[in-house]
Design a protein around this motif. Structure first.
Motif, mmCIF file in Angstrom:
data_model
loop_
_atom_site.group_PDB
_atom_site.id
_atom_site.type_symbol
_atom_site.label_atom_id
_atom_site.label_comp_id
_atom_site.label_asym_id
_atom_site.label_seq_id
_atom_site.Cartn_x
_atom_site.Cartn_y
_atom_site.Cartn_z
ATOM 1 N N GLU A 188 0.824 -1.211 0.000
ATOM 2 C CA GLU A 188 0.000 0.000 0.000
ATOM 3 C C GLU A 188 0.859 1.263 0.000
ATOM 4 N N PHE A 189 0.271 2.323 -0.542
ATOM 5 C CA PHE A 189 0.855 3.669 -0.475
ATOM 6 C C PHE A 189 -0.178 4.540 0.250
ATOM 7 N N PRO A 190 -0.108 4.629 1.568
ATOM 8 C CA PRO A 190 -1.241 5.138 2.353
ATOM 9 C C PRO A 190 -1.445 6.647 2.295
ATOM 10 N N LEU A 191 -0.533 7.406 1.708
ATOM 11 C CA LEU A 191 -0.669 8.858 1.744
ATOM 12 C C LEU A 191 -1.966 9.315 1.077
ATOM 13 N N LEU A 192 -2.244 8.805 -0.109
ATOM 14 C CA LEU A 192 -3.443 9.219 -0.845
ATOM 15 C C LEU A 192 -4.714 8.822 -0.107
ATOM 16 N N GLU A 193 -4.753 7.580 0.384
ATOM 17 C CA GLU A 193 -5.963 7.127 1.056
ATOM 18 C C GLU A 193 -6.220 7.915 2.332
ATOM 19 N N ARG A 194 -5.179 8.193 3.082
ATOM 20 C CA ARG A 194 -5.367 8.960 4.312
ATOM 21 C C ARG A 194 -5.773 10.397 4.013
ATOM 22 N N TYR A 195 -5.242 10.937 2.940
ATOM 23 C CA TYR A 195 -5.625 12.298 2.559
ATOM 24 C C TYR A 195 -7.106 12.358 2.190
ATOM 25 N N LEU A 196 -7.562 11.371 1.406
ATOM 26 C CA LEU A 196 -8.975 11.345 1.031
ATOM 27 C C LEU A 196 -9.862 11.064 2.234
ATOM 28 N N LEU A 301 -16.280 5.879 -10.159
ATOM 29 C CA LEU A 301 -14.880 6.318 -10.156
ATOM 30 C C LEU A 301 -14.100 5.618 -9.051
ATOM 31 N N LEU A 302 -14.722 5.471 -7.879
ATOM 32 C CA LEU A 302 -14.024 4.835 -6.766
ATOM 33 C C LEU A 302 -13.744 3.361 -7.043
ATOM 34 N N SER A 303 -14.707 2.676 -7.658
ATOM 35 C CA SER A 303 -14.521 1.249 -7.902
ATOM 36 C C SER A 303 -13.381 0.993 -8.881
ATOM 37 N N VAL A 304 -13.187 1.883 -9.849
ATOM 38 C CA VAL A 304 -12.079 1.719 -10.788
ATOM 39 C C VAL A 304 -10.745 1.890 -10.068
ATOM 40 N N TYR A 305 -10.656 2.884 -9.202
ATOM 41 C CA TYR A 305 -9.384 3.150 -8.524
ATOM 42 C C TYR A 305 -9.148 2.241 -7.329
ATOM 43 N N GLU A 306 -10.089 1.352 -7.029
ATOM 44 C CA GLU A 306 -9.810 0.342 -6.017
ATOM 45 C C GLU A 306 -8.770 -0.665 -6.490
ATOM 46 N N MET A 307 -8.472 -0.655 -7.783
ATOM 47 C CA MET A 307 -7.381 -1.500 -8.270
ATOM 48 C C MET A 307 -6.031 -1.037 -7.736
ATOM 49 N N ASP A 312 -8.885 1.764 -1.239
ATOM 50 C CA ASP A 312 -9.948 0.776 -1.035
ATOM 51 C C ASP A 312 -11.012 1.342 -0.100
ATOM 52 N N LEU A 313 -11.467 2.544 -0.417
ATOM 53 C CA LEU A 313 -12.468 3.191 0.426
ATOM 54 C C LEU A 313 -13.779 2.417 0.431
ATOM 55 N N LEU A 314 -14.127 1.811 -0.700
ATOM 56 C CA LEU A 314 -15.397 1.101 -0.767
ATOM 57 C C LEU A 314 -15.335 -0.222 -0.015
ATOM 58 N N SER A 315 -14.273 -0.998 -0.260
ATOM 59 C CA SER A 315 -14.201 -2.317 0.361
ATOM 60 C C SER A 315 -14.058 -2.217 1.869
ATOM 61 N N ARG A 316 -13.404 -1.180 2.361
ATOM 62 C CA ARG A 316 -13.259 -1.003 3.805
ATOM 63 C C ARG A 316 -14.404 -0.194 4.401
ATOM 64 N N LYS A 317 -15.393 0.148 3.546
ATOM 65 C CA LYS A 317 -16.612 0.840 3.988
ATOM 66 C C LYS A 317 -16.291 2.123 4.746
ATOM 67 N N MET A 318 -15.380 2.898 4.168
ATOM 68 C CA MET A 318 -15.015 4.167 4.785
ATOM 69 C C MET A 318 -15.911 5.304 4.324
ATOM 70 N N LEU A 319 -16.765 5.055 3.342
ATOM 71 C CA LEU A 319 -17.655 6.099 2.843
ATOM 72 C C LEU A 319 -18.906 6.146 3.715
#
Length: 382
Positions: A188-196, A301-307, A312-319
């Motif tokens: 993982e590269f957590p910077l982007l996910e934590r920023y979002l 858009l989110l599902s495409v970038y889950e690759m 993985d905002l959707l799979s971890r149910k962070m939304l």
């Protein structure tokens, strides 16, 4: 074997995204297409119609025609037209026969009131431009850059994995390390996910966007009510009785008490008001739609970038509740999708994952690249 290795190297190098040739900051869209359409129509329509009204006034001359007595000279008739246009007061009788007056002065300022309407319609755009657009511009630049970099990092990571696997004397140990790294989320590269994720708890952009649409709805409704008021009170009276027996002419016996006058421009103003009011009524649902689109997430858009391993905002149910700054950013990312070079690549990878037989083994773009590089084929089966 060397031929397959060379082919894998070329394939992985070709999968990398090229560096953007120019500055992305110049081409970013800081307005949604629907907002741009609303601004163009709400501001441009009254300005266009007012310019036509002023052009007709300059070319046609007087806007009023009064029926002066036959004994009046040309200069006296011109004076009557000027005096009645300056006053614009209708003298009539009520149902009981009492004298009443009604001011029609609002007809004179009607073109200027439409200029005020155009200025008011431009205020929500100015609010967004100076209060929210700078912060949104910085967010979009960072997120777009990180999304493309995350894709390139995934490809480079597979390139490095391939070199390590070739140099490894114990292939089984390499694959054990690979499985442990996947389980412990080392890719993982957590910077982007934590920023979002932080943007989910911010509400400055969404509040300004909602305020912008509320102001626009308020001005649209106020303009429509203003035009309805004009039609009910003024715009059905193109003829009125004018009195010029004031001042020095009050004691003149040969001047009649009332002179009938007709407004020459009346039909033009009626057409302008109906056009503006009709178009603004049709734009009210568009403004409501702009505000309501914040009530749902753009999961496509989110599902495409889950690759990406770091997304993985959707799979971890962070939304959670969609009314936050992250949802606004996603809307504008969709509007700037042409700036996201990695989107088309990931979209294709997502489509290919659905047609792959062992798609349960492909969670991220790293897994897909290892499959393309031939690493999965060399993985020992337990």
């Amino acid at each position: 074997m060397s031929l397959s290795h060379t082919a894998a190297e070329y394939m992985l190098s070709d999968a990398l995204l090229p560096d953007p040739g120019g500055s992305r900051a110049k081409g970013l869209q800081l307005e949604l297409p629907s907002d741009r359409l609303l601004k163009f129509i709400t501001v441009g329509l009254p300005l266009f119609l007012v310019s036509l009204a002023f052009a007709r006034e300059f070319t046609a001359g007087s806007q009023i025609s009064c029926f002066s007595p036959t004994n009046f000279t040309g200069k006296q008739s011109a004076y009557v037209d000027t005096a009645c246009w300056d006053s614009l007061i209708h003298h009539g009788l009520d149902t009981e026969g009492h004298a009443v007056t009604k001011s029609l002065w609002v007809l004179k300022v009607f073109p200027y009131s439409l200029l005020v309407v155009a200025v008011l319609m431009y205020l929500p755009y100015l609010l967004w431009r100076y209060a929210a657009a700078p912060a949104l511009h910085s967010d979009l630049l960072f997120i777009i850059d990180e999304l493309d970099k995350s894709y390139n990092r995934s490809v480079r990571l597979v390139q490095h994995m391939r070199k390590v696997q070739q140099a490894s004397a114990e292939p089984q140990r390499f694959w054990d390390e690979y499985e442990r790294a996947r389980q412990e989320r080392y890719f993982e590269f957590p910077l982007l996910e934590r920023y979002l994720s932080c943007k989910q708890h911010a509400h400055s952009l969404v509040l300004i966007y909602i305020l912008r649409n509320l102001l626009l709805l308020l001005f649209l409704a106020a303009t429509c009510l203003y035009l309805v008021f004009l039609h009910l009170n003024i715009f059905f009276q193109d003829e009125f009785n004018c009195s010029i027996k004031t001042g020095l002419l009050q004691a003149e016996p040969h001047i009649p008490p009332l002179i009938p006058c007709k407004l020459v421009f009346f039909s033009i103003f009626q057409l302008i008001s109906l056009s503006v009011g009709g178009v603004y009524v049709l734009l009210i649902p568009v403004a409501i739609y702009n505000a309501l689109q914040l009530c749902q997430w753009d999961k496509g858009l989110l599902s495409v970038y889950e690759m990406l391993p770091a997304f993985d905002l959707l799979s971890r149910k962070m939304l959670t509740c969609p009314i936050n700054d992250l949802n606004v950013i996603l809307l504008f990312l969709r509007a700037n999708i042409s700036k996201l070079t990695s989107f088309s690549r990931l979209n294709a990878v997502s489509a290919l994952r659905e047609t792959t037989t062992n798609k349960e083994d492909i969670d991220t773009v790293i897994d897909f690249m290892t499959l393309l590089a031939g690493l999965e084929a060399t993985k020992p089966k337990h």
